[in-house]
Design a protein around this motif. Structure first.
Motif, short mmCIF file in Angstrom:
data_model
loop_
_atom_site.label_atom_id
_atom_site.label_comp_id
_atom_site.label_asym_id
_atom_site.label_seq_id
_atom_site.Cartn_x
_atom_site.Cartn_y
_atom_site.Cartn_z
N THR A 187 -2.36 3.01 0.15
CA THR A 187 -0.70 2.22 0.34
C THR A 187 -0.25 2.12 2.12
OG1 THR A 187 -0.23 1.62 -2.05
CG2 THR A 187 1.44 0.71 -0.35
N SER A 188 -0.26 0.95 2.81
CA SER A 188 0.10 1.13 4.55
C SER A 188 0.93 0.41 4.70
CB SER A 188 -1.10 0.68 4.68
OG SER A 188 -1.79 1.00 4.78
N PHE A 189 2.58 0.78 3.93
CA PHE A 189 3.80 -0.15 4.31
C PHE A 189 3.96 -0.23 5.60
CE2 PHE A 189 4.47 -0.99 -0.28
CZ PHE A 189 4.35 -1.91 -0.26
N PRO A 190 4.36 -1.17 6.75
CA PRO A 190 5.23 -1.14 8.44
C PRO A 190 6.27 -1.18 7.57
CG PRO A 190 4.38 -3.21 7.64
CD PRO A 190 3.95 -2.50 6.42
N THR A 191 6.92 0.19 8.73
CA THR A 191 8.33 0.45 8.23
C THR A 191 9.48 -0.61 8.44
OG1 THR A 191 7.93 2.12 10.10
CG2 THR A 191 10.22 1.67 9.88
N PRO A 192 10.34 -0.79 7.55
CA PRO A 192 10.58 -2.31 6.83
C PRO A 192 11.40 -2.08 8.07
CG PRO A 192 10.82 -1.15 5.02
CD PRO A 192 10.28 0.19 6.07
N ASP A 193 12.02 -3.34 8.55
CA ASP A 193 12.85 -3.98 9.68
C ASP A 193 14.38 -3.84 9.71
OD1 ASP A 193 10.73 -5.17 11.30
OD2 ASP A 193 11.63 -6.87 10.24
N ALA A 194 14.70 -3.30 8.67
CA ALA A 194 16.28 -2.88 7.73
C ALA A 194 15.60 -1.47 8.46
CB ALA A 194 16.87 -3.67 6.86
N VAL A 195 15.12 -0.25 8.11
CA VAL A 195 14.68 0.19 7.83
C VAL A 195 15.04 0.88 9.48
CG1 VAL A 195 14.25 2.98 7.36
CG2 VAL A 195 14.42 0.99 5.39
N ARG A 196 14.14 0.33 10.13
CA ARG A 196 14.42 0.51 11.50
C ARG A 196 15.61 0.43 12.05
NH1 ARG A 196 9.19 -2.63 13.89
NH2 ARG A 196 9.95 -1.95 15.95
N GLU A 197 15.71 -0.76 11.95
CA GLU A 197 17.07 -0.84 12.40
C GLU A 197 18.10 -0.03 12.46
OE1 GLU A 197 18.44 -4.64 10.58
OE2 GLU A 197 17.05 -6.20 11.98
N GLU A 198 18.33 0.27 11.11
CA GLU A 198 19.77 1.26 10.73
C GLU A 198 18.77 2.64 10.94
OE1 GLU A 198 19.45 4.51 6.69
OE2 GLU A 198 18.54 2.83 6.06
N TRP A 199 17.78 3.69 11.55
CA TRP A 199 17.51 4.66 12.65
C TRP A 199 18.52 4.43 13.54
CZ3 TRP A 199 11.42 5.70 10.41
CH2 TRP A 199 11.75 6.15 9.28
N ALA A 200 17.55 2.96 14.16
CA ALA A 200 18.56 2.72 15.56
C ALA A 200 20.05 2.56 15.86
CB ALA A 200 18.12 1.43 16.28
N GLY A 203 12.22 4.52 2.19
CA GLY A 203 11.89 3.42 2.10
C GLY A 203 10.45 2.83 0.60
N VAL A 204 9.48 3.15 1.62
CA VAL A 204 8.22 3.14 1.27
C VAL A 204 6.83 4.08 1.55
CG1 VAL A 204 8.36 0.46 2.56
CG2 VAL A 204 8.06 2.36 3.48
N ASN A 205 5.79 3.71 0.78
CA ASN A 205 5.55 4.95 2.07
C ASN A 205 5.17 4.56 2.57
OD1 ASN A 205 4.53 3.43 -0.78
ND2 ASN A 205 2.96 4.26 -1.40
N PRO A 206 5.15 6.19 3.57
CA PRO A 206 5.48 6.40 4.59
C PRO A 206 4.18 6.48 5.43
CG PRO A 206 5.46 8.71 3.40
CD PRO A 206 5.19 7.88 2.35
N MET A 207 3.18 6.55 5.11
CA MET A 207 1.87 6.70 6.07
C MET A 207 1.60 5.70 7.38
SD MET A 207 -2.58 6.60 5.20
CE MET A 207 -2.15 4.84 5.29
N LEU A 208 2.13 5.10 6.94
CA LEU A 208 1.67 3.71 8.19
C LEU A 208 3.20 4.25 9.31
CD1 LEU A 208 -0.31 2.19 9.32
CD2 LEU A 208 1.41 0.13 8.73
#
Length: 639
Positions: free
Chosen positions: A232-245, A616-621
């Protein structure tokens, strides 16, 4: 005196009887095989605790107080022994539940992963022999105490270490990769469960939190978790990226540079949604979701030429076709082609720090000491072993080992009228984000995963040997709604006196509320899909048959009364994150925005442990995107 298996003679004798009580059709040598697994547990304290527990079982006084039966366990009648163990399974006292689960997991998983044992359940085992595929990587053979030198030494070969190795080798750096596990490729993927767990999973698949409340499944083989994961190869969700930033002062996560890194690694891995043919498990999940009008979508997968057939369900024990684009067949081979050297079966014990700077690492390969001298050290051993290595190395930072996130997973299971054969088909093909955002981005995903006998053995409640066996025989018609929880409040990794990692984790009240919602949703999906009977992997058997009005609500009430705390409800983690988290301050994080460990020049961490929170998603990618960006930063630091 201890026997060869590491247990005292009394404990071994009791264990043989415990094994015969838990599994009614076990082989005579089952107890001795379990004893050998006990001897292989990573922590001496765990081995000693099990030895003491088993000797307590022989105490008349202890048994009189705890069970009202003033006899040693080995002298009880079969019925008394079953009642004795069942009382431990559902005890109000957490230590007793922990003790029972330790024994139940060891015995039942060992039994049902023995070659051929599960055929009586309708489970065929491996679908033929593995292919004769030569090994393209040639690890260094360490036959004596050895000193190696290089520009960059990388500890770990999975999603983080593999990408950094290839990217830095491409710049002309002399790179050495050290891997704790061995080197297995397609020719070694026998798909025998017991063999695969022992040879490709950390601690033989027996790693768990200190209280055994969460089973920790992670790879320990060249290629790490990318070899045994579900693609499973989800990209980092946009909302999570914004949260980290925003919340962690890491603006690069919201910028195009990180998007570019995600895109590059996704292209190298061949991430696509064209290989998402639904398995029998997926078809049940989709049917329930569609009847409820809930969201579902195709899972992006890192595969090329995936067969999506019965054999695909065995991919958690290695992909024989080489279709799974793990680092084993992508980035590690890229690195090897550019001169990277590899050492496998290497237990790295410490980072060498001289005059405040990292200058290499020390470890062991079997009986031999390996020292690698390098001005740049990249730790990519995962969110359990990376903080443990830093702690053993004398790193002292307030956040080190803390904030551990696990994406605790469980499942609602169902007996269906149709054959599901849940071990077959695409490993993961469909998912639902209907409840992914219950509160500020925290909630849960619904997915499926292959259910082989080992996972069924962990999940099935034990009340008697006959009841347990009967439930195991229902495996071919078992379906599930898998729950992947994004946890908000984390655990901790520390080390014992021997430097072995200890994982402490307790589900917070906040996250438990979301888990309760997930259990209700999973049951509703399976009910809509036509389930005959619905159950949970609880310590006690609590199920219901859909149909009567309020049946689900009454079942949920019975589940609440029974409890779903540690060792009451099975929780598993496939994703470990955030124990060396990235941030803007040495007070609140372990590495800075360019992966440098605060206060130790030349030392980097590049794996899921640097996530600021659960993804929040499978973290590999996400790990691979982070590693691609990190390699560029490391290259600029070491010109």
């Amino acid at each position: 005196m201890r026997g060869e298996a590491g247990l005292s003679p009394t404990a071994q004798a009791v264990l043989r009887v415990v094994a015969a009580t838990l599994v009614e059709d076990g082989a005579p040598e089952l107890g001795d095989r379990v004893a050998r697994k006990v001897a292989a547990l990573p922590r001496a304290a765990d081995r000693a605790e099990l030895d003491l527990l088993l000797r307590f079982f022989e105490s008349r006084l202890v048994n009189l107080v705890l069970s009202g039966i003033p006899r040693p366990f080995t002298r009880m009648s079969p019925g008394q022994r079953e009642r004795y163990l069942a009382a431990w399974a559902t005890s109000r006292l957490p230590p007793r539940r922990k003790a029972f689960q330790a024994l139940k997991r060891l015995v039942t998983v060992t039994h049902y992963t023995t070659a051929g044992v599960a055929r009586a359940l309708g489970y065929p085992g491996p679908l033929g022999p593995p292919p004769a595929v030569p090994k393209p990587i040639r690890p260094i053979s360490i036959t004596a105490d050895t000193i190696l030198t290089c520009d960059v030494v990388i500890v770990g070969s999975g999603a983080g270490g593999g990408v950094v190795a290839a990217e830095l080798a491409a710049t002309g750096r002399d790179v050495i990769v050290l891997e704790k596990g061995g080197y297995r490729n397609e020719a070694d993927f026998t798909h025998q469960e017991g063999e695969a767990l022992e040879g490709m999973y950390d601690a033989g698949g027996l790693l768990a939190t200190r209280d055994l409340g969460v089973v920790i499944l992670q790879g320990a083989t060249l290629g790490g978790g990318t070899v045994i994961n579900y693609t499973t190869s989800f990209p980092t969700p946009d909302a999570v990226r914004e949260e980290w930033a925003r919340d962690h002062t890491l603006p690069h996560f919201a910028r195009p540079e990180f998007t570019r890194s995600l895109d590059i690694v996704a292209q190298r891995l061949g991430v696509n949604t064209a290989h998402a043919a639904p398995s029998g498990r997926d078809r049940v999940l989709i049917r329930g979701l569609e009847r409820l009008g809930w969201h579902h979508g195709l899972l992006p997968r890192n595969v090329r030429g995936c067969s999506q057939d019965d054999g695909c369900g065995y991919c958690g024990y290695g992909c024989r076709r080489g279709a799974k684009q793990s680092t084993l067949v992508t980035y590690l081979q890229d690195a090897a082609a550019r001169g990277t050297r590899f050492v496998v079966s290497c237990d790295v014990r410490r980072v060498v720090i001289e005059r405040g700077m990292a200058t290499g690492v020390e470890g062991r390969v079997g009986p031999h000491v390996l020292t690698v001298r390098a001005p740049t050290v990249v730790v990519a051993a995962g969110s359990v072993h990376s903080p443990a290595l830093l702690l053993r190395s004398g790193i002292q930072l307030p956040a080190l080992g803390r904030h551990l996130a696990l994406h605790p997973a469980t499942a609602v299971l169902a007996d269906m009228d149709e054959d599901v054969r849940p071990w077959t088909g695409t490993v993961q093909a469909h998912y639902s984000d209907q409840f992914a955002d219950l509160d500020q981005g925290y909630g849960f995903k619904l997915e499926t995963a292959p259910v082989h006998p080992s996972l069924q053995a962990l999940a099935v409640p034990w009340e008697s040997a006959a009841q347990y066996r009967e439930r195991m025989t229902r495996l071919p018609r078992t379906a599930l709604a898998g729950i992947l929880l994004r946890d908000r409040f984390g655990g901790r990794v520390s080390i014992d006196r021997d430097g072995v990692p200890i994982v402490d984790y307790r589900l917070s009240r906040y996250d438990a509320g979301h888990l309760r919602r997930a259990i209700a949703a999973g049951a509703e999906v399976l009910e809509a899909a036509g389930a005959r009977e619905i159950w949970l992997p609880l310590a006690r058997s609590i199920s219901y048959r859909p149909g009567p009005r309020r049946a689900r609500e009454e079942w949920l009430h019975r589940v609440d009364v029974a409890g779903w705390g540690p060792n009451e409800l099975l929780l598993v983690t496939f994703h470990q994150m955030a124990s060396c988290r990235m941030g803007a301050s040495a007070r609140t994080s372990v590495v800075d925005a360019e992966h440098r460990v605060w206060g130790v020049p030349g030392l980097y961490v590049v794996d899921a442990s640097v996530f600021p929170t659960a993804s929040g998603v499978n973290p590999m990618l996400t790990v691979m995107g982070i590693a691609h960006r990190a390699a560029g930063a490391i290259a600029t630091h070491t010109i």
